[in-house]
Design an enzyme around this catalytic site. Structure first.
Site, short mmCIF file in Angstrom:
data_model
loop_
_atom_site.label_atom_id
_atom_site.label_comp_id
_atom_site.label_asym_id
_atom_site.label_seq_id
_atom_site.Cartn_x
_atom_site.Cartn_y
_atom_site.Cartn_z
N LYS A 1 -17.14 4.85 6.45
CA LYS A 1 -18.03 5.95 6.82
C LYS A 1 -19.15 5.49 7.75
CE LYS A 1 -16.98 8.55 2.64
NZ LYS A 1 -15.87 7.65 2.25
N THR B 1 -11.51 19.72 -0.82
CA THR B 1 -12.46 20.31 0.12
C THR B 1 -11.77 21.03 1.28
OG1 THR B 1 -12.65 18.21 1.29
CG2 THR B 1 -14.26 18.66 -0.44
N ASN C 1 -11.78 4.25 0.95
CA ASN C 1 -12.01 4.67 -0.42
C ASN C 1 -11.30 3.74 -1.41
OD1 ASN C 1 -13.31 7.59 -0.14
ND2 ASN C 1 -11.76 7.35 1.44
N VAL C 2 -11.94 3.54 -2.54
CA VAL C 2 -11.42 2.64 -3.55
C VAL C 2 -10.94 3.46 -4.75
CG1 VAL C 2 -11.91 0.70 -5.06
CG2 VAL C 2 -12.97 0.83 -2.80
N LEU C 3 -9.69 3.26 -5.12
CA LEU C 3 -9.11 4.00 -6.23
C LEU C 3 -9.80 3.65 -7.54
CD1 LEU C 3 -5.35 3.70 -5.33
CD2 LEU C 3 -6.66 5.81 -5.40
N ILE D 1 -17.09 -1.86 -7.61
CA ILE D 1 -16.79 -3.04 -6.81
C ILE D 1 -17.52 -4.27 -7.35
CG2 ILE D 1 -17.01 -4.10 -4.53
CD1 ILE D 1 -14.84 -2.05 -4.64
N ALA E 1 -23.26 -5.71 -3.15
CA ALA E 1 -22.49 -4.50 -3.41
C ALA E 1 -23.38 -3.35 -3.85
CB ALA E 1 -21.45 -4.78 -4.51
N SER F 1 -12.84 4.07 -8.42
CA SER F 1 -14.27 3.78 -8.38
C SER F 1 -15.07 5.00 -8.82
CB SER F 1 -14.68 3.37 -6.96
OG SER F 1 -14.50 4.46 -6.07
#
Length: 638
Positions: free
Chosen positions: A424, A488, A463-465, A308, A378, A467
């Site tokens: 989260k 999971t 979530n960031v693709l 990021i 960040a 990363s």
């Protein structure tokens, strides 16, 4: 034997001189034929000797010079294209004009009849030459590809899009001598094209193609040949889903900007970007307000070497900032970012600093030297299982570092402080999420104290693709290694967004509010991770489970099946952008929060990990551990 001959023919190209000689033979023999047509095949009126002499002495030199000038004989006949046909037509037209001029001159100069040229014969000869020269090339092309298409080892494919991009793609595939692709037809949504043929290939509707053509022709691949703005994401996604259900691999042509010298070859065909699996159109934000705010400003970005942070750095440099300061303790990726930026920007426009945000002396000296007006934080530890085992580090860096930066921002009169949070942090079930929620609480309390000039903004997204630590690069690497792909839990879901989108949100959020806001991004529908794994395996041309096994490893410590963007006690209010909302959260007393965080950070060197987590739970009552060794302490703080 036949396949060997065909293979030899494929590798063999006729010499250019032989093609030129054949073309000249057509020109010479076409001239007597033109006379026969002109005089209705009355052989008594023709002096064939004189006609052949005219062809050899007048017609041939003119056409030879035209062929040599245009180079029409230099192409590979079996791969003749529209460009070759245009070049050939130009050559014939040029020769015809030159011969007409010679015919006119011969009359005015009173040349003997034996060497004069008839205008009507020239017209007929031009028509015959055009038909024979182009026809011969067409016949060779058709015959060659007819033989090639019958080879069993060619892979039958369909091209989606019968427009200009589809035609270019077909030409590229057919002109590639090492290509093992056989285009069996096109698919197009334009009903006026369905049922017609393009370059000899049938054009099907999607229903017809997937209803019978894919099965009958044993099609295993579809090539998407449509410019991005001509197909909406929902249509593209539906097409992908249909292909995956029928075991058809999808590849697409690269963007025009990535073509080499304005052209692309079949080896550039690529798998679709993972963004195409998101199930929503990208959200583009109006950044005019950002540009106005950043003009002439000094900006500090922490965590600048991360996924990021580095993208924020790239986007910031596109604005008219006075100076940008990029800070991170990871020297190697920071060095890579520096080299990347130096290729595009002058070194006096930015500084790259190796430092830790937890170092008071180092951070204070940076604030004193650069006097930033905007801070984008960040920097953070974000890996859930690792932080579950290291509460000390989560508190030291995430909470301690953020608090230090926030306090310095107030001290040095920073206009805006933008913190990057996470989904989260909502009803956290792990140490990492709880540490980020504590950060949110602290900077909100600073704003709600109402005596701070700095405006504190929080951005919260999923979530960031792509990363670091993202599931997408993990799946891609596992697929490349032959599996297994590890998931999971079969029911686990996550929200996804792209890195550029996330950073656009961060930048715009910094200039939308007046402090204290938590901006929540509308991330569309959540993605089931198992479905994502299946799609990624299928798009790689492999079969899930059969070629690449999928292994369920169980939820990791602190991990939950789904993430939330809002806590139970929160609701939202809209902003000027329909995809961005502001979370309404409870107020916090700065004195109480500050004291609790003081005690928490003071305890990290003296107390056990369990005691630290108990303190976190007291500060964040909604922090309920899940699948974690700290679950037993929930009753202590309840």
């Amino acid at each position: 034997m036949i396949s060997l001959i065909i293979s030899r023919l494929k590798m063999y190209n006729l010499p250019r001189k032989m093609i030129l000689l054949a073309d000249m033979g057509i020109i010479v023999t076409g001239f007597p034929l033109a006379y026969l047509l002109r005089y209705n095949f009355d052989f008594d009126q023709l002096a064939f000797g004189q006609v052949f002499m005219q062809a050899l002495a007048v017609i041939s030199p003119v056409y030879l010079m035209a062929f040599l000038w245009s180079g029409s004989y230099r192409g590979i006949i079996r791969h003749s294209s529209i460009e070759d046909a245009v070049r050939l037509f130009t050559t014939i037209s040029l020769a015809m004009v030159a011969l007409f001029l010679l015919a006119v001159m011969s009359r005015f100069m009173g040349m003997s009849k034996a060497w004069s040229l008839s205008g009507s014969v020239l017209v007929i000869h031009t028509a015959i030459s055009t038909v024979l020269l182009m026809g011969s090339r067409l016949v060779i092309r058709v015959v060659y590809h007819a033989f090639m298409d019958q080879r069993d080892h060619l892979k039958p494919v369909l091209i989606f899009g019968a427009g200009s991009m589809g035609q270019i793609t077909l030409g590229v595939i057919e002109n590639d001598r090492v290509s093992k692709i056989n285009v069996v037809g096109f698919i197009d949504d334009n009903k006026t094209l369905v049922g017609k043929r393009l370059a000899g290939k049938p054009i099907y509707s999607e229903e017809e193609a997937f209803g019978k053509v894919v099965r009958i022709k044993e099609v295993k691949e579809l090539i998407l040949a449509v410019t991005p703005h001509k197909i909406i994401l929902e249509r593209k996604k539906a097409l992908f889903d249909r292909c995956l259900k029928q075991g058809v691999r999808v590849r697409e042509i690269p963007p025009v900007k990535d073509w080499i010298d304005g052209r692309f070859n079949s080896r550039q065909l690529r798998e679709p970007n993972i963004e195409d699996l998101l199930g929503r159109d990208p959200i583009w934000l109006n950044q005019s307000q950002v540009a106005d705010g950043l003009k002439g400003a000094v900006v500090l970005v922490t965590g600048a070497a991360g996924s990021i942070g580095s993208e924020i750095a790239r986007q910031l440099m596109a604005f008219d900032v006075n100076h940008a300061v990029f800070v991170d303790q990871a020297e190697s990726p920071l060095y890579d970012l520096q080299n990347e930026l130096l290729k595009r920007f002058s070194s006096d426009r930015f500084s790259v600093i190796v430092a830790s945000i937890t170092d008071l002396y180092r951070m204070q000296s940076l604030f004193e030297k650069y006097r930033p007006q905007y801070v984008f934080n960040a920097a953070a530890y974000k890996h859930v299982p690792l932080m579950e085992d290291s509460p000390y580090e989560a508190l030291r860096v995430n909470v301690g570092g953020t608090r230090l930066l926030a306090d310095l921002s107030v001290k040095f009169g920073v206009k805006k402080f933008v913190m990057i949070s996470t989904d989260k942090a909502v009803n956290p079930t792990n140490v990492m999420g709880a540490s980020k929620r504590i950060c949110e609480i602290y900077i909100q309390a600073l704003t709600q104290a109402r005596h701070k000039s700095t405006q504190f903004i929080t951005t919260r997204f999923g979530n960031v693709l792509g990363s670091n630590g993202s599931v997408v690069p993990l799946f891609r690497r596992q697929i490349e290694e032959g599996g297994p792909v590890t998931v999971t839990h079969p029911d686990i879901i996550r929200y996804f967004m792209t890195i550029p989108e996330a950073c656009q949100l961060v930048l715009e959020a910094g200039f939308m509010g007046h402090g204290g806001e938590i901006y929540v991004f509308d991330m569309g529908e959540p993605v089931k991770i198992y479905d994502l794994a299946v799609k990624m395996i299928s798009l790689a041309g492999l079969k899930p489970v059969e070629d690449i096994p999928i292994l369920f490893t169980g939820l990791r410590p602190g991990e939950k099946l789904y993430e939330e963007l809002l806590a139970d006690e929160e609701n939202t209010i809209p902003t000027h952008h329909p995809k961005i909302k502001v979370a309404q959260v409870r107020e916090h007393n700065f004195g109480v929060v500050n004291l609790m965080i003081d005690e928490l950070l003071g305890a990290i060197r003296n107390e056990s990990e369990a005691d630290l987590v108990i303190r976190m739970k007291a500060l964040v009552p909604e922090f309920i551990s899940q699948n974690s060794k700290y679950s037993k302490y929930d009753e202590v703080t309840a």
